[in-house]
Design a protein around this motif. Structure first.
Motif, short mmCIF file in Angstrom:
data_model
loop_
_atom_site.label_atom_id
_atom_site.label_comp_id
_atom_site.label_asym_id
_atom_site.label_seq_id
_atom_site.Cartn_x
_atom_site.Cartn_y
_atom_site.Cartn_z
N ARG A 1 3.08 27.87 56.76
CA ARG A 1 1.95 28.60 57.33
C ARG A 1 1.56 29.75 56.40
O ARG A 1 1.83 30.93 56.66
CB ARG A 1 2.30 29.08 58.74
CG ARG A 1 2.75 27.93 59.61
CD ARG A 1 3.10 28.32 61.03
NE ARG A 1 3.64 27.18 61.77
CZ ARG A 1 3.94 27.17 63.05
NH1 ARG A 1 3.77 28.28 63.78
NH2 ARG A 1 4.43 26.09 63.63
N PHE A 2 0.86 29.38 55.32
CA PHE A 2 0.45 30.37 54.32
C PHE A 2 -0.41 31.50 54.92
O PHE A 2 -0.29 32.65 54.49
CB PHE A 2 -0.30 29.68 53.19
CG PHE A 2 0.55 28.72 52.40
CD1 PHE A 2 1.42 29.18 51.43
CD2 PHE A 2 0.48 27.35 52.63
CE1 PHE A 2 2.21 28.29 50.70
CE2 PHE A 2 1.26 26.46 51.91
CZ PHE A 2 2.14 26.94 50.94
N LEU B 1 0.08 24.49 44.95
CA LEU B 1 -1.18 24.43 45.68
C LEU B 1 -2.32 24.10 44.71
O LEU B 1 -2.28 24.48 43.53
CB LEU B 1 -1.46 25.75 46.38
CG LEU B 1 -0.47 26.18 47.47
CD1 LEU B 1 -0.81 27.57 47.98
CD2 LEU B 1 -0.45 25.18 48.61
N THR B 2 -3.33 23.42 45.21
CA THR B 2 -4.51 23.13 44.39
C THR B 2 -5.35 24.39 44.25
O THR B 2 -5.22 25.35 45.04
CB THR B 2 -5.35 22.02 45.02
OG1 THR B 2 -5.88 22.48 46.27
CG2 THR B 2 -4.51 20.76 45.24
N SER C 1 -9.42 29.14 49.00
CA SER C 1 -9.71 29.22 50.44
C SER C 1 -8.76 30.18 51.14
O SER C 1 -9.16 30.91 52.06
CB SER C 1 -9.65 27.83 51.08
OG SER C 1 -8.32 27.33 51.06
N LEU C 2 -7.50 30.23 50.70
CA LEU C 2 -6.54 31.14 51.32
C LEU C 2 -6.84 32.59 50.94
O LEU C 2 -6.73 33.50 51.78
CB LEU C 2 -5.12 30.76 50.92
CG LEU C 2 -4.56 29.53 51.66
CD1 LEU C 2 -3.31 28.98 50.98
CD2 LEU C 2 -4.24 29.88 53.12
N ASP D 1 -6.63 24.61 55.53
CA ASP D 1 -5.93 23.38 55.94
C ASP D 1 -4.48 23.65 56.33
O ASP D 1 -3.67 22.72 56.34
CB ASP D 1 -5.96 22.36 54.80
CG ASP D 1 -7.37 21.89 54.49
OD1 ASP D 1 -8.18 21.85 55.43
OD2 ASP D 1 -7.66 21.59 53.31
N PHE D 2 -4.16 24.89 56.62
CA PHE D 2 -2.78 25.24 56.97
C PHE D 2 -2.76 25.94 58.33
O PHE D 2 -3.72 26.62 58.72
CB PHE D 2 -2.18 26.14 55.90
CG PHE D 2 -2.12 25.51 54.55
CD1 PHE D 2 -1.10 24.62 54.22
CD2 PHE D 2 -3.09 25.78 53.60
CE1 PHE D 2 -1.06 24.02 52.98
CE2 PHE D 2 -3.06 25.19 52.36
CZ PHE D 2 -2.04 24.30 52.03
N ILE D 3 -1.65 25.78 59.04
CA ILE D 3 -1.51 26.34 60.39
C ILE D 3 -1.48 27.86 60.31
O ILE D 3 -0.80 28.44 59.46
CB ILE D 3 -0.21 25.82 61.04
CG1 ILE D 3 -0.23 24.29 61.08
CG2 ILE D 3 -0.03 26.39 62.44
CD1 ILE D 3 1.11 23.67 61.47
#
Length: 594
Positions: free
Chosen positions: A387-388, A406-407, A413-414, A427-429
């Motif tokens: 969960r980044f 990670l791409t 996006s993070l 795309d991560f919780i």
């Protein structure tokens, strides 16, 4: 008249120093009386390859038992009357090797704890029992444990005369215990193990059929075997002897070096009582440093109760469990089962570091170079369970962003998720791990929903206290009256007397335009003590929203299972509060664990 002299077991044992110096452990015992007994009966050998001078006595366990640790072949052999295989979750081709390797590691992990004394679940060891952990010094390594087992197991044990032995046994239990591993009245032999480790073990069809439905079908079923010698290549001799000992006398003889193979054997021959003893032994030796290894074993052997206890131990001691050497030996499915949990007690960045360490070990097992691309490849679906969004921007920038796993799109996006509002989809919780066991609870303090409630940068605040210790993990907030909308929000819990911020999260949420509440969670649980005043605070940026009316000063939550009551008392929070009060306003729900 010939006389058989009883010599204590200790006096017959070969010198451990000689064993350690490399002498052949298959040599005859130091003292041997092959023709002991008034009828001149020679002692029968348990080993299919031993000579007449290498006998362990009718109730002794030969040196072959010491080779039991870590050598179980869980694939059933041909139809030799050995019963049906127990169903496990692992596939036959890949997981058998994992089970063998994991069994060895699990036994090594258990050995330091149990080596200091007799396990709590084991019955009193007699002179005829297999060597157990109680005979090993606490500092002994696993190889020394096994060498000690081999030394003591190969010693000649006193055997009572065959004639009129019944008169010396006052109970049925004593008479059956005498027949354990004894040629007297035996009508079947098992060739247990494989290779040079095969042992020929005598048994009695009736005793086995009484204790096991599998043996009953083997000897008395529609396709009963008529053979007097049955090969069991997939069973370890020490484990099989432990099974027979239990069937003949109800005595439990398990230790760190045999518990997993005995568990497999008990399952194979449908002896649930012995299974329970093995599981209990594992439970009592469960620690943070072997929790992952035992979890793998519990999943392979389909022991959900043991698996649940392992997961609870990992929840409580996540950092120590991740640091253990056995963590990198688990399989991907076990890693996924752990990362899916909401109750892990560790920061997300440490989970990422541990997952990378596991990926390096797994890449080597699959003979890949440990490049970032291959690490991502072996992590598979486990990577998406990290969960980044729960990391701080500093933690993310210093670790995952530079790892290469990670791409570029995921990294961008993070970073946007950390820095802009409204926050883009990732795309991560982003659901927090509450680090608490039990069921999530919530209370609602309003009886009705109205519209409209405006925002101008002022915080909605309400003061509250509770009657018992709880952990608040988030709030439920009202959303827009104008349809689907994104909000930026900062939530806080403040200690009223000291004005200390105990927990906060600067985040966002999306609403669908309904009058429902929308969850906004803290990154970590906030401890709330009884009879202490706190302020719940929410600062929203967005369009007008719904709000609650007909508020209640006291709201009680009763746990359905236990009947435990948690009572919230709400009070007016002085100062700028954007109009929120006990009677109406924002912050309609408090989400918590007890």
């Amino acid at each position: 008249m010939r006389c058989c002299v009883y010599i204590p077991r200790q006096s017959l044992q070969c010198s451990p120093s000689k064993m350690a110096a490399g002498e052949n452990s298959n040599r005859a015992p130091c003292l041997n009386f092959p023709n002991c007994g008034p009828l001149g009966n020679a002692q029968a050998s348990n080993s299919a390859h031993s000579t007449a001078t290498n006998n362990g006595g009718s109730m002794g366990v030969t040196e072959g038992a010491s080779r039991a640790a870590g050598n179980a072949n869980t694939q059933s052999g041909p139809d030799t009357g050995g019963g049906t295989d127990v169903a496990v979750r692992a596939s036959p081709s890949t997981q058998n090797a994992r089970r063998q390797s994991a069994s060895q590691n699990a036994m090594a992990a258990l050995a330091p704890t149990a080596a200091g004394g007799t396990p709590a679940t084991a019955s009193n060891m007699t002179a005829t029992s297999a060597a157990t952990a109680s005979s090993v010094e606490p500092s002994a390594s696993l190889p020394s444990v096994l060498n000690s087992t081999a030394s003591s197991a190969s010693v000649l044990v006193y055997r009572e005369p065959v004639y009129n032995w019944q008169a010396t046994k006052s109970t049925v239990k004593e008479r059956f215990a005498f027949l354990f591993n004894n040629e007297v009245l035996s009508d079947v032999h098992f060739l247990v193990g494989k290779g040079m480790g095969v042992q020929r073990i005598p048994a009695h069809r009736f005793a086995l059929a009484v204790g096991s439905a599998v043996f009953d079908a083997m000897f008395n079923g529609g396709m009963a075997t008529t053979s007097t010698e049955i090969e069991l290549p997939d069973v370890e001799p020490a484990a099989f002897l432990a099974l027979l000992k239990f069937l003949y006398s109800d005595e439990v003889q398990i230790g760190p070096e045999t518990v997993m193979t005995t568990l497999y054997t008990a399952k194979k021959y449908a002896v649930p009582a012995l299974e329970a003893h093995c599981v209990e032994f594992l439970k009592k030796n469960l620690r943070a440093d072997n929790a992952f290894m035992l979890l793998t074993q519990a999943r392979l052997f389909d022991e959900p109760q043991l698996a649940s206890l392992c997961l609870e131990n990992i929840d409580k001691n996540t950092a120590d469990a991740l640091a253990a050497e056995g963590f990198t030996d688990i399989d991907l499915d076990t890693l996924v089962a752990v990362l899916e949990r909401d109750t892990l007690g560790v920061r997300e960045v440490r989970l990422f570091v541990a997952a990378v360490r596991w990926a390096e070990a797994e890449a080597q097992r699959q003979q890949f170079q440990p490049t970032p691309e291959n690490k991502r490849r072996v992590l598979g679906k486990a990577l998406s369970l990290i969960r980044f969004p729960l990391m701080t921007i500093e933690e993310f920038a210093a670790g995952p962003a530079q790892s290469g796993i990670l791409t570029d799109r995921e990294v961008v996006s993070l970073f946007l998720h950390f820095t802009v509002n409204p926050k883009p989809h990732v795309d991560f919780i982003d659901r927090p791990r509450c680090c608490l066991r039990g069921k999530e609870c919530s209370i609602t303090r309003f009886g009705q929903v109205e519209s409209r409630w405006g925002y101008s940068g002022t915080s909605d605040r309400i003061r509250f206290s509770v009657n018992r210790r709880i952990f608040v993990v988030g709030f439920g907030l009202y959303g827009s009256i104008h349809g689907p909308t994104d909000y930026q929000v900062n939530i806080q819990i403040i200690h009223t007397d000291s004005n200390t911020v105990l927990g906060q999260n600067d985040t966002g949420f999306s609403c669908d335009g309904s009058a429902s509440t929308f969850r906004v969670m803290f990154k970590e649980p906030v401890e709330i003590l009884p009879s202490v005043n706190y302020i719940a605070c929410a600062t929203l940026k967005g369009p007008d929203s719904h709000y609650g009316t007909k508020g209640m000063r006291k709201v009680t939550h009763e746990a359905p299972a236990t009947g435990t009551k948690t009572c919230f008392t709400f009070c007016y929070a002085a100062g700028n509060n954007n109009g929120t009060s006990v009677e109406d306003g924002q912050i309609p729900e408090v989400i918590f664990y007890t």
